[in-house]
Motif scaffolding. Structure first.
Motif, PDB file in Angstrom:
ATOM      1  N   THR A   5      17.200  22.875   4.297  1.00  0.00           N
ATOM      2  CA  THR A   5      18.441  23.367   3.710  1.00  0.00           C
ATOM      3  C   THR A   5      18.775  24.728   4.296  1.00  0.00           C
ATOM      4  N   VAL A   6      19.944  24.802   4.922  1.00  0.00           N
ATOM      5  CA  VAL A   6      20.394  26.008   5.607  1.00  0.00           C
ATOM      6  C   VAL A   6      21.475  26.679   4.778  1.00  0.00           C
ATOM      7  N   GLY A   7      21.358  27.987   4.618  1.00  0.00           N
ATOM      8  CA  GLY A   7      22.391  28.778   3.970  1.00  0.00           C
ATOM      9  C   GLY A   7      23.076  29.664   4.979  1.00  0.00           C
ATOM     10  N   VAL A   8      24.400  29.634   5.004  1.00  0.00           N
ATOM     11  CA  VAL A   8      25.211  30.456   5.889  1.00  0.00           C
ATOM     12  C   VAL A   8      25.835  31.571   5.047  1.00  0.00           C
ATOM     13  N   ALA A   9      25.447  32.810   5.323  1.00  0.00           N
ATOM     14  CA  ALA A   9      25.933  33.949   4.549  1.00  0.00           C
ATOM     15  C   ALA A   9      27.062  34.627   5.315  1.00  0.00           C
ATOM     16  N   GLN A  10      28.299  34.225   5.050  1.00  0.00           N
ATOM     17  CA  GLN A  10      29.448  34.875   5.675  1.00  0.00           C
ATOM     18  C   GLN A  10      29.702  36.169   4.907  1.00  0.00           C
ATOM     19  N   ARG A  11      29.380  37.287   5.537  1.00  0.00           N
ATOM     20  CA  ARG A  11      29.451  38.584   4.878  1.00  0.00           C
ATOM     21  C   ARG A  11      30.122  39.614   5.796  1.00  0.00           C
ATOM     22  N   ALA A  12      30.665  40.665   5.182  1.00  0.00           N
ATOM     23  CA  ALA A  12      31.153  41.806   5.944  1.00  0.00           C
ATOM     24  C   ALA A  12      29.965  42.604   6.481  1.00  0.00           C
ATOM     25  N   PRO A  13      30.107  43.248   7.648  1.00  0.00           N
ATOM     26  CA  PRO A  13      28.987  44.024   8.198  1.00  0.00           C
ATOM     27  C   PRO A  13      28.579  45.163   7.266  1.00  0.00           C
ATOM     28  N   LEU A  14      27.286  45.502   7.312  1.00  0.00           N
ATOM     29  CA  LEU A  14      26.764  46.637   6.555  1.00  0.00           C
ATOM     30  C   LEU A  14      26.726  47.864   7.455  1.00  0.00           C
ATOM     31  N   PRO A  15      27.003  49.056   6.919  1.00  0.00           N
ATOM     32  CA  PRO A  15      26.963  50.272   7.743  1.00  0.00           C
ATOM     33  C   PRO A  15      25.609  50.457   8.404  1.00  0.00           C
ATOM     34  N   CYS A  16      25.639  50.868   9.662  1.00  0.00           N
ATOM     35  CA  CYS A  16      24.418  50.911  10.460  1.00  0.00           C
ATOM     36  C   CYS A  16      23.465  52.027  10.056  1.00  0.00           C
ATOM     37  N   ASP A  17      23.932  53.018   9.276  1.00  0.00           N
ATOM     38  CA  ASP A  17      23.080  54.167   8.992  1.00  0.00           C
ATOM     39  C   ASP A  17      22.019  53.888   7.937  1.00  0.00           C
ATOM     40  N   ASN A  18      22.235  52.917   7.027  1.00  0.00           N
ATOM     41  CA  ASN A  18      21.232  52.629   5.997  1.00  0.00           C
ATOM     42  C   ASN A  18      21.443  51.223   5.441  1.00  0.00           C
ATOM     43  N   PRO A  19      21.165  50.183   6.243  1.00  0.00           N
ATOM     44  CA  PRO A  19      21.539  48.835   5.821  1.00  0.00           C
ATOM     45  C   PRO A  19      20.505  48.078   5.003  1.00  0.00           C
ATOM     46  N   VAL A  20      19.231  48.483   5.026  1.00  0.00           N
ATOM     47  CA  VAL A  20      18.165  47.597   4.546  1.00  0.00           C
ATOM     48  C   VAL A  20      18.252  47.345   3.051  1.00  0.00           C
ATOM     49  N   GLU A  21      18.468  48.393   2.259  1.00  0.00           N
ATOM     50  CA  GLU A  21      18.474  48.211   0.807  1.00  0.00           C
ATOM     51  C   GLU A  21      19.603  47.275   0.387  1.00  0.00           C
ATOM     52  N   ARG A  22      20.800  47.487   0.931  1.00  0.00           N
ATOM     53  CA  ARG A  22      21.923  46.626   0.581  1.00  0.00           C
ATOM     54  C   ARG A  22      21.696  45.210   1.077  1.00  0.00           C
ATOM     55  N   PHE A  23      21.068  45.077   2.237  1.00  0.00           N
ATOM     56  CA  PHE A  23      20.784  43.743   2.757  1.00  0.00           C
ATOM     57  C   PHE A  23      19.792  43.014   1.861  1.00  0.00           C
TER      58      PHE A  23
END
Length: 304
Positions: A5-23
């Motif tokens: 089962t594959v999930g495709v997460a169509q999302r807006a880009p996260l800011p490059c300066d601190n993306p991990v927590e939001r991701f």
């Protein structure tokens, strides 16, 4: 046995300066809504958004955010995959390669959090993208040894081929992935330009001519043009997103690929069985190469 089962997460880009927590929060919320997902895929450069910056500052910020594959960022992404026990493609990142080049590199982690595959984009969108082209095709079996307990039955799972955005415009790329054994092509995309309609045609065409699944994951509006799509091995659209943030969930089945290649598309076209004993080689002058009838059919995915 051969399904995943594959999930495709169509999302807006996260800011490059601190993306991990939001991701990490987005992965968790996505899996909370769709606990059946075994492979979760995000768009190209999803963790490298620069749209919050003045346009003149974006190229330098993008390159400054590049990391080596042995880095805290990559380790953190592996930890996210491990914490949920899933295969995870977080999109691509800017990679500083061992020789100091700047590459657009797609990552794939297994459910134990190990980086199992990394692919450098072979066809950057020139003249707009600054990355150095990669030169190696990458396929990865989603093998049983790392499938999280309870998430999938024992059996042989699909093999994925890695692909980034503009690669899909070059049929040689998708054909080579299929020949190397890819049941599913994961084409991660950051299309902000008006040619997404053409890319949807290419996704279907690449699926048809190679008789495998194509998963094309674009970023969401207002930055991207959305319309992520999953196509089956006969070219039928299995799921398609709109423009905004959305999650598509589809089961891909490697046995379906085998069936289509055996009986032919719509019961007729068996492209991987085109040649017969004694057929002559076909020169390919554009590549200084040839089609060897004895070497035409795809490899078994688990062949080294």
């Amino acid at each position: 046995m051969g399904k995943m089962t594959v999930g495709v997460a169509q999302r807006a880009p996260l800011p490059c300066d601190n993306p991990v927590e939001r991701f990490a929060l987005n992965v968790a919320s996505t899996l909370n809504r769709h606990p059946e997902i075994e492979l979760l895929v995000y768009p190209e450069m999803h963790l490298c958004g620069t749209e919050h910056l003045p346009e003149a500052a974006r190229p330098a910020a993008l390159e400054a955010a590049a990391v080596a594959l042995e880095s805290e960022l990559v380790d953190a992404l592996g930890s996210i995959a491990r914490s949920h026990g899933i295969w995870l493609c977080p999109g691509s990142i800017g990679e500083t390669t061992p020789d100091g080049a700047f590459a657009n590199t797609q990552l794939l982690f297994d459910p134990a959090g190990r980086l199992r595959a990394a692919y450098r984009k072979m066809f950057p969108w020139r003249p707009f993208e600054p990355h150095r082209p990669g030169t190696e095709f990458v396929v990865q079996p989603l093998d049983d040894e790392t499938v999280a307990a309870g998430r999938s039955e024992t059996g042989e799972h699909p093999t994925v081929g890695l692909s980034i955005c503009y690669d899909a415009w070059f049929p040689e790329h998708s054909r080579q992935l299929a020949w190397l054994g890819a049941d599913v092509v994961l084409n991660i995309v950051k299309t902000t330009s008006p040619d997404r309609e053409q890319e949807l045609v290419l996704a279907r065409a690449n699926a048809i001519v190679n008789q495998n699944f194509v998963v094309s994951v674009n970023c969401a509006g207002p930055i991207g043009r959305g319309r992520s799509i999953i196509v089956g091995p006969e070219g039928f659209v299995m799921a398609e997103a709109g423009i905004g943030e959305e999650t598509l969930v589809v089961a891909v089945d490697r046995d379906h690929v085998t069936d289509v290649r055996t009986r032919g598309t719509m019961g007729t076209n068996r492209i991987w069985r085109q040649f017969q004993p004694g057929d002559a080689e076909i020169p390919l002058p554009a590549y200084n190469g040839r089609i060897d009838p004895q070497n035409w059919s795809p490899r078994e995915p688990r062949t080294p």
